[in-house]
Design a protein around this motif. Structure first.
Motif, mmCIF file in Angstrom:
data_model
loop_
_atom_site.group_PDB
_atom_site.id
_atom_site.type_symbol
_atom_site.label_atom_id
_atom_site.label_comp_id
_atom_site.label_asym_id
_atom_site.label_seq_id
_atom_site.Cartn_x
_atom_site.Cartn_y
_atom_site.Cartn_z
ATOM 1 N N ALA A 68 11.213 103.383 -35.400
ATOM 2 C CA ALA A 68 12.021 102.545 -36.287
ATOM 3 C C ALA A 68 12.901 101.566 -35.503
ATOM 4 O O ALA A 68 13.700 100.841 -36.097
ATOM 5 N N GLY A 69 12.770 101.561 -34.173
ATOM 6 C CA GLY A 69 13.543 100.630 -33.360
ATOM 7 C C GLY A 69 14.912 101.133 -32.966
ATOM 8 O O GLY A 69 15.765 100.348 -32.545
ATOM 9 N N ASN A 70 15.153 102.423 -33.100
ATOM 10 C CA ASN A 70 16.437 103.024 -32.744
ATOM 11 C C ASN A 70 16.267 103.986 -31.578
ATOM 12 O O ASN A 70 15.158 104.430 -31.306
ATOM 13 N N LYS A 71 17.364 104.328 -30.942
ATOM 14 C CA LYS A 71 17.331 105.313 -29.872
ATOM 15 C C LYS A 71 18.403 106.360 -30.140
ATOM 16 O O LYS A 71 19.596 106.048 -30.125
ATOM 17 N N ILE A 72 17.983 107.587 -30.392
ATOM 18 C CA ILE A 72 18.945 108.661 -30.613
ATOM 19 C C ILE A 72 19.450 109.132 -29.253
ATOM 20 O O ILE A 72 18.687 109.597 -28.419
ATOM 21 N N SER A 73 20.746 108.978 -29.042
ATOM 22 C CA SER A 73 21.375 109.379 -27.795
ATOM 23 C C SER A 73 21.879 110.804 -27.856
ATOM 24 O O SER A 73 22.003 111.470 -26.833
ATOM 25 N N LYS A 74 22.200 111.260 -29.062
ATOM 26 C CA LYS A 74 22.873 112.546 -29.213
ATOM 27 C C LYS A 74 22.645 113.061 -30.626
ATOM 28 O O LYS A 74 22.554 112.286 -31.570
ATOM 29 N N LEU A 75 22.561 114.370 -30.748
ATOM 30 C CA LEU A 75 22.479 115.033 -32.044
ATOM 31 C C LEU A 75 23.605 116.053 -32.088
ATOM 32 O O LEU A 75 23.728 116.881 -31.183
ATOM 33 N N ILE A 76 24.456 115.949 -33.108
ATOM 34 C CA ILE A 76 25.563 116.893 -33.234
ATOM 35 C C ILE A 76 25.536 117.530 -34.616
ATOM 36 O O ILE A 76 24.992 116.972 -35.567
ATOM 37 N N ALA A 77 26.137 118.722 -34.702
ATOM 38 C CA ALA A 77 26.294 119.426 -35.974
ATOM 39 C C ALA A 77 27.785 119.535 -36.267
ATOM 40 O O ALA A 77 28.577 119.819 -35.371
ATOM 41 N N ILE A 78 28.148 119.275 -37.520
ATOM 42 C CA ILE A 78 29.525 119.465 -37.962
ATOM 43 C C ILE A 78 29.503 120.385 -39.181
ATOM 44 O O ILE A 78 28.520 120.416 -39.918
ATOM 45 N N PRO A 79 30.572 121.159 -39.382
ATOM 46 C CA PRO A 79 30.584 122.070 -40.534
ATOM 47 C C PRO A 79 30.614 121.302 -41.848
ATOM 48 O O PRO A 79 31.376 120.350 -41.999
ATOM 49 N N LEU A 80 29.774 121.713 -42.760
ATOM 50 C CA LEU A 80 29.673 121.043 -44.052
ATOM 51 C C LEU A 80 30.825 121.426 -44.978
ATOM 52 O O LEU A 80 31.269 120.632 -45.788
ATOM 53 N N SER A 81 31.371 122.617 -44.812
ATOM 54 C CA SER A 81 32.347 123.137 -45.769
ATOM 55 C C SER A 81 33.774 122.664 -45.533
ATOM 56 O O SER A 81 34.581 122.705 -46.447
ATOM 57 N N VAL A 82 34.119 122.231 -44.324
ATOM 58 C CA VAL A 82 35.523 121.927 -44.040
ATOM 59 C C VAL A 82 35.861 120.454 -44.172
ATOM 60 O O VAL A 82 36.929 120.031 -43.815
ATOM 61 N N LEU A 83 34.954 119.672 -44.660
ATOM 62 C CA LEU A 83 35.229 118.252 -44.770
ATOM 63 C C LEU A 83 34.592 117.693 -46.016
ATOM 64 O O LEU A 83 33.788 118.331 -46.666
ATOM 65 N N ASN A 84 34.978 116.500 -46.330
ATOM 66 C CA ASN A 84 34.399 115.812 -47.470
ATOM 67 C C ASN A 84 33.212 115.002 -46.962
ATOM 68 O O ASN A 84 33.352 113.838 -46.595
ATOM 69 N N ALA A 85 32.051 115.623 -46.912
ATOM 70 C CA ALA A 85 30.859 114.983 -46.343
ATOM 71 C C ALA A 85 30.466 113.728 -47.101
ATOM 72 O O ALA A 85 29.785 112.868 -46.553
ATOM 73 N N SER A 86 30.898 113.590 -48.347
ATOM 74 C CA SER A 86 30.541 112.393 -49.113
ATOM 75 C C SER A 86 31.178 111.131 -48.521
ATOM 76 O O SER A 86 30.735 110.026 -48.810
ATOM 77 N N LEU A 87 32.199 111.285 -47.680
ATOM 78 C CA LEU A 87 32.823 110.131 -47.031
ATOM 79 C C LEU A 87 31.968 109.573 -45.902
ATOM 80 O O LEU A 87 32.110 108.426 -45.505
ATOM 81 N N ILE A 88 31.081 110.397 -45.347
ATOM 82 C CA ILE A 88 30.297 110.016 -44.176
ATOM 83 C C ILE A 88 29.059 109.246 -44.617
ATOM 84 O O ILE A 88 28.358 109.656 -45.539
ATOM 85 N N GLU A 89 28.795 108.127 -43.932
ATOM 86 C CA GLU A 89 27.645 107.289 -44.262
ATOM 87 C C GLU A 89 26.903 106.898 -42.991
ATOM 88 O O GLU A 89 27.498 106.818 -41.915
ATOM 89 N N VAL A 90 25.599 106.645 -43.160
ATOM 90 C CA VAL A 90 24.826 106.077 -42.069
ATOM 91 C C VAL A 90 25.485 104.750 -41.693
ATOM 92 O O VAL A 90 25.975 104.027 -42.565
ATOM 93 N N GLN A 91 25.529 104.436 -40.423
ATOM 94 C CA GLN A 91 26.152 103.257 -39.825
ATOM 95 C C GLN A 91 27.635 103.449 -39.516
ATOM 96 O O GLN A 91 28.231 102.571 -38.879
ATOM 97 N N ASP A 92 28.259 104.553 -39.958
ATOM 98 C CA ASP A 92 29.641 104.821 -39.556
ATOM 99 C C ASP A 92 29.699 105.014 -38.049
ATOM 100 O O ASP A 92 28.700 105.339 -37.405
#
Length: 122
Positions: free
Chosen positions: A49-73
């Motif tokens: 797709a023309g991108n380069k993934i440099s890093k993959l991280i996991a964050i807890p789904l329950s302790v944050l408002n995941a709806s605030l997070i968007e692709v391109q942030d």
């Protein structure tokens, strides 16, 4: 099937909005994360797709408002032993088969750091 246990002890991140090469506001601050291995399939799908993934991280789904997070942030790694800096979110994937449930973020390193235009309040 037993759920695989997730850890989030590799550092803290801040997730930000950005416009025109400037970070405009912090969406979430002090979110704990865990480094994950970028698999071959994920890597090559991004490369196709023309991108380069440099890093993959996991964050807890329950302790944050995941709806605030968007692709391109923008993700700012604050104290990662494997390298700090600015990254852009390319892909998000909920991992509900983990304990606790997690959100995986595929990140691309920002080669030219964005200007920080946040005021003191974030």
């Amino acid at each position: 099937m037993q759920k695989q246990f997730e850890t989030f002890n590799d550092g803290l991140i801040t997730i930000c909005d950005a416009e025109e090469r400037t970070i405009t506001k912090s969406k979430l601050q002090g979110v704990r994360f865990g480094n994950r291995t970028v698999g071959i399939q994920r890597y090559w799908q991004a490369k196709t797709a023309g991108n380069k993934i440099s890093k993959l991280i996991a964050i807890p789904l329950s302790v944050l408002n995941a709806s605030l997070i968007e692709v391109q942030d923008i993700v700012i790694l604050e104290n990662d032993m494997l390298g700090s800096g600015q990254y852009q979110i390319l892909q998000m994937q909920e991992k509900l088969d983990k304990k606790p449930p997690a959100l995986y973020l595929s990140l691309e390193k920002v080669t030219h750091p964005l200007k920080d235009g946040r005021d003191g309040s974030g």
